[in-house]
Design a protein around this motif. Structure first.
Motif, PDB file in Angstrom:
ATOM      1  N   HIS A 174      13.225  24.756  29.232  1.00  0.00           N
ATOM      2  CA  HIS A 174      14.213  24.772  28.155  1.00  0.00           C
ATOM      3  C   HIS A 174      13.922  23.644  27.166  1.00  0.00           C
ATOM      4  N   SER A 175      14.660  23.642  26.057  1.00  0.00           N
ATOM      5  CA  SER A 175      14.435  22.657  24.995  1.00  0.00           C
ATOM      6  C   SER A 175      15.699  22.540  24.154  1.00  0.00           C
ATOM      7  N   THR A 216      13.177  27.354  23.180  1.00  0.00           N
ATOM      8  CA  THR A 216      12.076  27.839  24.003  1.00  0.00           C
ATOM      9  C   THR A 216      11.917  29.348  23.810  1.00  0.00           C
ATOM     10  N   HIS A 222      16.950  32.830  25.011  1.00  0.00           N
ATOM     11  CA  HIS A 222      17.610  31.572  25.390  1.00  0.00           C
ATOM     12  C   HIS A 222      18.945  31.396  24.670  1.00  0.00           C
ATOM     13  N   MET A 227      22.501  29.345  25.454  1.00  0.00           N
ATOM     14  CA  MET A 227      22.076  27.974  25.133  1.00  0.00           C
ATOM     15  C   MET A 227      22.230  27.684  23.639  1.00  0.00           C
TER      16      MET A 227
END
Ligand code: CU
Length: 382
Positions: A174-175, A216, A222, A227
């Motif tokens: 993830h980012s 990501t 995502h 997110m």
């Protein structure tokens, strides 16, 4: 009890507003859940349930030659979740479905918290894959920042220093991508694998309602799995006193329930035909528990459309916006507005003054989406 305007009712029938909206939400939710119970007994359902046990090596398997490869600023860490053998291309990964039955419903408080005063905001968040209850009917296999959908609300001022660290507790890389930042995305927004962290610092240059999200690849998956969130950047000089609320619209694209949990479905996301459209992660939550203000209050909605794919055509029934800030407030405003759209990945700020008491539905006036949960009620008490 006041009645819903006829434009919002089925066949113009005089139905109580909240009953109608709640019933509409229930219809779209109960039926898929029943389908999920059947799927859980089927071989396909079993396969999906078992797929949560796939190990990291399986998820990291190389794609066949010639297959289209998603990529981002660190493509080595892209999520290899698109192939049917990997969780059915859903968010049912890692811990996203574990302990679901003990997850309780919680209204997401839309009130804007006070801005940080020290000029410095330190955030250390964790990417977590956890079940999130979004209504009486649905528990979603969430990919989250800090365990909720949306992630935490941040409020700062232009020029503050934001020191941010993301630690990934989840199986999938993830980012973090802050739209309020101007920063080299290859470094700051890079994906991190389980157990690792990324840290970066930025100073918001402009005021506004900004989205943040996991970047990501595939970003669609995502964001679509939960997110996302908002960072509200106030100007240095205060705006007129108001009751400030934050509304983050998102869509959910859900598979049938397996063991009581509905995973986000990547193929459905690609179709862009959502099951639910929400303000702050729960369909119709402010119909069930409205937002209250008083006559004479100035109300300011900071609206972000997290998408992943659709705008929020924001409108308040029975009101007009005195001002909509299209860019950094206090400039960039237009007056006397009925509806204005926030594009996915965008934000806008809406102000109205409550001249009369009543119950004012706030809606996505794209009603195919409003009807799927992007509605609420602003109660103006006398
Ligand atoms: Cu992510």
């Amino acid at each position: 009890m006041t009645e819903l305007p006829s434009s919002l009712l089925e066949d113009g029938v005089n139905t109580d507003r909240r009953t109608f909206l709640t019933r509409a939400a229930a219809l779209s939710l109960v039926i898929p859940a029943a389908g999920g119970a059947l799927a859980a007994c089927s071989p396909a359902g079993q396969q999906r349930a078992d797929s949560t046990k796939a190990g990291p090596s399986q998820r990291g398997a190389a794609a066949p030659a010639g297959a289209r490869q998603p990529h981002n600023s660190d493509s080595r860490l892209d999520s290899a979740l698109l192939k049917p053998e990997h969780h059915g291309g859903t968010s049912a990964t890692g811990t996203a479905t574990q302990g679901a039955q003990s997850v309780s419903y919680r209204r997401w408080d839309p009130s804007l918290p006070a801005a940080a005063t020290a000029g410095r905001v330190q955030l250390h968040w964790h990417a977590r894959e956890v079940p999130v209850r979004t209504s009486d009917y649905d528990i979603i296999a969430g990919w989250t920042f800090e365990g909720d959908i949306p992630g935490p609300l941040v409020h700062c001022r232009v020029g503050d220093t934001i020191e941010f660290t993301l630690t990934n507790d989840a199986e999938v890389p993830h980012s973090m991508d802050f739209h309020a930042a101007q920063i080299d995305p290859k470094q700051a927004f890079k994906s991190v694998p389980k157990g690792q962290s990324v840290t970066f610092t930025f100073k918001p240059k402009y005021a506004g309602a900004f989205m943040y999200h996991c970047g990501t690849s595939p970003v669609l998956m995502h964001i679509g799995s939960g997110m996302f969130g908002a960072i509200i950047v106030s100007p240095r000089a205060p705006l007129p006193a108001a009751k400030d609320f934050v509304l983050i619209q998102n869509e959910f694209y859900l598979a049938d329930a397996v063991n009581g949990v509905r995973a986000s479905d990547y193929q459905k996301m690609l179709s862009t035909l959502p099951d639910l459209v929400c303000f702050n992660g729960r369909p119709n939550q402010y119909v069930k528990e409205p937002i209250h203000v008083k006559v004479g209050d100035r109300v300011r909605f900071w609206v972000v459309s997290a998408g992943p794919s659709h705008p929020c055509n924001f409108h308040v029934v029975g009101e007009q916006f005195d001002r909509v800030y299209l860019g950094a407030p206090p400039g960039n405003s237009i007056t006397g507005v009925q509806t204005f759209s926030v594009p996915p990945g965008g934000g806008a700020i809406y102000e109205l003054v409550c001249d009369v008491p009543g119950e004012f539905p706030f809606v996505n006036h794209g009603f195919g989406h409003g009807q799927k949960g992007a509605m609420g009620i602003l109660v103006v008490d006398s």
